[in-house]
Write a protein that holds these residues in place. Structure first.
Motif, mmCIF file in Angstrom:
data_model
loop_
_atom_site.group_PDB
_atom_site.id
_atom_site.type_symbol
_atom_site.label_atom_id
_atom_site.label_comp_id
_atom_site.label_asym_id
_atom_site.label_seq_id
_atom_site.Cartn_x
_atom_site.Cartn_y
_atom_site.Cartn_z
ATOM 1 N N TRP A 1 -6.823 -1.317 9.971
ATOM 2 C CA TRP A 1 -5.424 -1.474 9.575
ATOM 3 C C TRP A 1 -4.703 -2.478 10.459
ATOM 4 N N TYR B 1 -0.107 1.104 6.215
ATOM 5 C CA TYR B 1 -0.886 2.316 6.469
ATOM 6 C C TYR B 1 -0.096 3.567 6.077
ATOM 7 N N ARG C 1 -1.072 6.302 3.293
ATOM 8 C CA ARG C 1 -1.287 7.682 3.724
ATOM 9 C C ARG C 1 -0.360 8.641 2.977
#
Length: 108
Positions: free
Chosen positions: A48, A62, A66
């Protein structure tokens, strides 16, 4: 736009199914840029932190990935895009197959 980023046509099919921009803590970064960052990471396998700067902060990319994975957003987007494609006759469901075989390998 980088190689592998969403085309305008792809984006027009995806955009209506995305959550509204904004939410907890204020305005979100542009969905298209973030999704392109996620796609870049999935396609290349880079960590990432090594995302190119054109996708914005790696932390933003990210966190969006997520959050959407945890709350089911990706699943809802997939179902909606598949439903749209099915209505337009672009999916041939007769070509879907499930294989439940398993293969075991031994070290010998």
């Amino acid at each position: 736009m980088g190689r592998g980023d969403l085309t305008n046509r792809e984006w027009s099919l995806l955009e209506p199914h995305l959550p509204s921009a904004g939410g907890r803590g204020g305005r979100w970064s542009d969905h298209r840029t973030v999704i392109n960052g996620i796609l870049f990471r999935v396609r290349t396998g880079v960590p990432w932190r090594d995302l190119p700067e054109r996708y914005g902060s790696w932390k933003t990319v990210y966190e969006r990935h997520r959050r959407w994975s945890a709350d089911g957003t990706w699943d809802r987007i997939l179902q909606a895009v598949q439903a749209d494609a099915d209505l337009a006759g672009r999916i041939d469901w007769s070509m879907v197959g499930v294989d439940s075989t398993s293969c075991r390998a031994h070290q010998h």
